[in-house]
Design a protein around this motif. Structure first.
Motif, mmCIF file in Angstrom:
data_model
loop_
_atom_site.group_PDB
_atom_site.id
_atom_site.type_symbol
_atom_site.label_atom_id
_atom_site.label_comp_id
_atom_site.label_asym_id
_atom_site.label_seq_id
_atom_site.Cartn_x
_atom_site.Cartn_y
_atom_site.Cartn_z
ATOM 1 N N PHE A 1 0.867 -1.184 0.000
ATOM 2 C CA PHE A 1 0.000 0.000 0.000
ATOM 3 C C PHE A 1 0.898 1.227 0.000
ATOM 4 O O PHE A 1 2.128 1.105 -0.004
ATOM 5 N N ALA A 2 0.278 2.392 -0.006
ATOM 6 C CA ALA A 2 1.064 3.630 0.015
ATOM 7 C C ALA A 2 0.308 4.678 0.817
ATOM 8 O O ALA A 2 -0.927 4.632 0.897
ATOM 9 N N PHE A 3 1.065 5.559 1.441
ATOM 10 C CA PHE A 3 0.396 6.643 2.172
ATOM 11 C C PHE A 3 1.240 7.901 2.104
ATOM 12 O O PHE A 3 2.419 7.865 1.745
ATOM 13 N N LYS A 4 0.600 9.015 2.481
ATOM 14 C CA LYS A 4 1.267 10.318 2.412
ATOM 15 C C LYS A 4 1.570 10.831 3.816
ATOM 16 O O LYS A 4 0.952 10.412 4.785
ATOM 17 N N GLY A 5 2.522 11.751 3.890
ATOM 18 C CA GLY A 5 2.742 12.445 5.150
ATOM 19 C C GLY A 5 3.911 11.948 5.975
ATOM 20 O O GLY A 5 4.149 12.452 7.062
ATOM 21 N N ALA A 6 4.660 10.969 5.463
ATOM 22 C CA ALA A 6 5.812 10.494 6.229
ATOM 23 C C ALA A 6 7.102 10.963 5.548
ATOM 24 O O ALA A 6 7.107 11.276 4.365
ATOM 25 N N ALA A 7 8.168 11.000 6.327
ATOM 26 C CA ALA A 7 9.453 11.428 5.785
ATOM 27 C C ALA A 7 10.462 10.291 5.905
ATOM 28 O O ALA A 7 10.294 9.383 6.724
ATOM 29 N N LYS A 8 11.499 10.371 5.096
ATOM 30 C CA LYS A 8 12.605 9.400 5.206
ATOM 31 C C LYS A 8 13.111 9.399 6.636
ATOM 32 O O LYS A 8 13.240 10.461 7.254
ATOM 33 N N GLY A 9 13.401 8.216 7.170
ATOM 34 C CA GLY A 9 13.931 8.129 8.528
ATOM 35 C C GLY A 9 12.847 7.916 9.573
ATOM 36 O O GLY A 9 13.142 7.476 10.686
ATOM 37 N N ASP A 10 11.584 8.217 9.239
ATOM 38 C CA ASP A 10 10.493 7.951 10.172
ATOM 39 C C ASP A 10 10.363 6.442 10.394
ATOM 40 O O ASP A 10 10.794 5.639 9.568
ATOM 41 N N THR A 11 9.704 6.111 11.518
ATOM 42 C CA THR A 11 9.477 4.699 11.808
ATOM 43 C C THR A 11 8.045 4.316 11.456
ATOM 44 O O THR A 11 7.109 5.064 11.740
ATOM 45 N N LEU A 12 7.936 3.166 10.824
ATOM 46 C CA LEU A 12 6.622 2.615 10.528
ATOM 47 C C LEU A 12 6.462 1.374 11.393
ATOM 48 O O LEU A 12 7.390 0.583 11.527
ATOM 49 N N GLN A 13 5.278 1.225 11.993
ATOM 50 C CA GLN A 13 5.059 0.084 12.871
ATOM 51 C C GLN A 13 3.933 -0.773 12.319
ATOM 52 O O GLN A 13 2.967 -0.255 11.766
ATOM 53 N N ALA A 14 4.064 -2.080 12.463
ATOM 54 C CA ALA A 14 2.998 -2.985 12.027
ATOM 55 C C ALA A 14 2.725 -4.003 13.121
ATOM 56 O O ALA A 14 3.662 -4.516 13.739
#
Lengths: 102, 279, 163, 99
Positions: free
Chosen positions: A72-85
């Motif tokens: 999937f894809a989403f907007k509003g994040a920057a390189k280096g941010d953490t994504l959690q699942a």
């Protein structure tokens, strides 16, 4: 070994996420070699969040393939941010994984 | 004179009746083998043959490309790296057993071992390494063995098969036995390896597209959707045997090692693509 | 990771549940989703996943009528290489998409997956599904409270539900 | 009276048929087993022979001699054919070689 593997790649404002989860996703329709039905065992929810906000939620039934994959894809994040699942399956098991957005 | 002429006729007749097998020449075999596939699939680039059915079937290739966006063998690669790098109880490592520390050498297996006169596969060499370091051999068809060979194959990606048949009559004999195994019909269905992977290559058998024999081992180990797991060359050979209704031989049986030797030699020049995914 | 249930995993599960609850996912579901059983994950639309037919799924998951739309794109292979792993992707340019569901009517249960999109989500999803036999695959996109759909056919020669 | 004697006659016939085929079934089963052992040694065995032999064994245990005999016959034939295939292929494989 973590059960969730994620690749999150940012281009401009959009982050494209691919995830592969190791899970049997037993449908409940398959028999084991002795002929007994293997009970259903599948992930029910898989939630992706960024800055503690859910950005994408998957509700899955037994028809999702073994070792499931989602993109999937989403907007509003920057390189280096953490994504959690985090996933939870129908037997109450769960696991959480994180990835840095590249 | 007459007797001599008669004799000549007789000899000629005898040799016509039962043509002697031509002297084995692996290199002649390889050139003929490869040109058969290059002719059969004129649009497939030679280096593509390691991609099996995906090299010869466009719709399948598209699904494969989607699957390869996040290949299901990735967890096995990580497990394989960890297992490969972990020291044995005696402090030594897998890397101590292999040329170049085991990096980028997959394409040189199987090899003929001049000491024992046997064919040694990469999987066999991994277990031999374990045993010589006081560890138990790994189970052969799946699990850690598949993960370690996946890790080792990945370091050989793009390197063409480079199988040697040394000037040793035993090596040539092993090659010839492997060739016989490949072409001889077996099982109640009377299928040879060649029936499916030479004559049938590219065609559909039930749901599957049959992979061409050329380069067929380049992608191993593989994650098969059918298995929902990784499997080694042994796993494929035993399931092939069973599919033709032949009783499978034990993993790493001499006949399987020899046919692997033959097939890999036939693929000399075709780059390693493993680990791979297959339906 | 091992799938054996351990004490630490129980703790993780509690943390996860708390996290989901804290995120406001618990109870916030798509319209008319039935009450999930206590054993099921929060928000999981059980009734929809237990439904056998397309109509039952839609009734359990959504309100309103389905409209076939050219603005919904579904991509599936024409012939599945293996019914156990069929890549499916859905996307749309429609604005205001809140959910995307994928139905495989020939499977024992018609609903395969349902995705809930946040405001930040792009209207696209890709996944891999099992298909028991040759089937239609239906993508339902919920946008601005309305339902749009597209379908595609997949030929399955090697079923994904067999042994 | 009549019915009873017919039943008795039937039983007699049945019993004699059983007695006639038990050693027969066992002998055929043994023959099939040893033929299959040879096929295995030659790496020429078929999975179908194995399953037919196993079925024959089950019938023997169940003392269904007719069935056991029939299955053992089939297993023996399969084992023989698998060995014949292997012998024949010792030369025939050459015809299939890509040259």
């Amino acid at each position: 070994m973590p059960s969730i593997r994620m690749k999150a790649i940012s281009s401009g404002d959009t982050t494209e996420v691919q995830a592969l989860v190791q899970h049997p996703m037993d449908s409940g329709f398959v028999k084991d070699p002795s002929g007994a039905l293997i009970p259903p065992h599948h992930i029910e929810t898989l939630v992706f969040s960024h800055n503690d906000k859910p950005v994408f939620t998957a509700y899955w039934g037994p028809a999702v393939s073994k070792d499931p994959y989602v993109k999937f894809a989403f907007k509003g994040a920057a390189k280096g941010d953490t994504l959690q699942a985090t996933w939870i399956d129908n037997m109450g098991k769960t696991d959480t994984g994180t990835a840095k957005i590249a | 004179m007459i007797v001599r002429r008669l004799l000549a006729v007789l000899i000629a007749g005898a040799s016509l009746g039962a043509a002697p097998a031509p002297a084995p020449n692996p290199e002649t075999d390889r050139v003929a083998f490869q040109s058969y596939f290059f002719t059969k699939f004129p649009n497939v680039k030679h280096e593509e043959f390691g991609n099996g059915p995906y090299a010869v079937n466009a719709p399948m290739r598209k699904q494969w490309e989607e699957i390869m966006q996040f290949p299901p063998y990735e967890p096995a690669l990580d497990e394989g790296r960890e297992a490969f790098e972990a020291p044995f109880a005696n402090g030594r490592h897998y890397s101590d057993c292999f040329d170049n520390g085991g990096d980028g050498i997959r394409q040189t297996y199987p090899r003929f071992d001049t000491k024992t006169g046997e064919i040694i596969t990469l999987d066999g060499a991994i277990n031999a390494c374990r045993v010589s370091n006081g560890e138990k051999p790994l189970p052969l068809q799946t699990g850690v063995m598949a993960s370690i060979t996946a890790f080792m194959s990945e370091s050989s990606r793009g390197k063409p098969f480079d199988i040697k048949i040394p000037a040793d009559p035993r090596a040539l004999a092993a090659y010839e036995r492997g060739k016989e195994f490949f072409y001889a019909r077996k099982g109640q269905l009377g299928f040879a390896c060649a029936s499916c992977h030479v004559q049938g290559a590219g065609e559909r058998l039930r749901g599957d597209i049959l992979a061409p024999a050329l380069g067929i081992l380049a992608a191993f180990p593989i994650y098969r959707s059918d298995w929902g797991a990784m499997g080694t060359i042994d796993r494929r050979f035993t399931s092939c045997s069973a599919q033709t209704r032949a009783v499978p031989l034990p993993a790493q049986a001499a006949a399987y090692r020899e046919v692997e030797y033959f097939l890999s030699y036939m693929s000399n020049g075709i780059p390693i693509t493993g680990p791979g995914t297959r339906p | 990771m091992s799938l054996h249930h351990t004490a630490s995993q129980e703790a993780t599960r509690r943390t996860a549940l708390r996290l989901l609850a804290g995120l406001g996912l618990y109870g916030i579901t798509m319209p008319s989703i039935g009450q999930a059983f206590a054993s099921d994950a929060p928000g999981w639309p059980e009734a929809a996943f237990k439904a056998k037919t397309q109509d039952e799924v839609l009734a359990a998951l959504y309100k309103g009528k389905l409209e076939m739309s050219k603005d919904v794109t579904i991509e599936t292979p024409e012939i599945a290489e293996n019914g156990a792993v069929v890549p499916v992707s859905v996307s749309t340019k429609l604005p205001g998409v809140t959910s995307i569901s994928i139905l495989v009517p020939e499977n024992p249960y018609a609903l395969a997956a349902s995705y809930k999109l946040a405001d930040a989500s792009m209207a696209m999803v890709g996944c891999r599904l099992k298909m028991a036999k040759t089937t239609k695959v239906i993508a339902v996109v919920e946008a601005g409270g309305k339902l749009y759909a597209a379908s595609s056919d997949v030929k399955v020669t090697l079923g994904g539900c067999g042994g | 009276m009549k019915t009873a004697s017919f039943a008795f006659l039937g039983l007699m016939l049945c019993a004699s048929a059983m007695a006639a085929t038990q050693p027969d079934a066992e002998a055929t089963f043994k023959a099939a087993q040893s033929e299959e052992a040879l096929a295995k040694a030659e790496q020429a065995a078929w999975t179908t022979t194995e399953t037919t032999l196993a079925d024959a064994q089950k019938s023997l245990t169940a003392q269904k001699w007719d069935e056991a005999k029939a299955l053992a016959d089939e297993a023996l034939a399969l084992a023989k054919r698998s060995r014949a295939q292997a012998t024949e292929q010792k030369t025939l494989w050459q015809d299939a070689v890509i040259r």
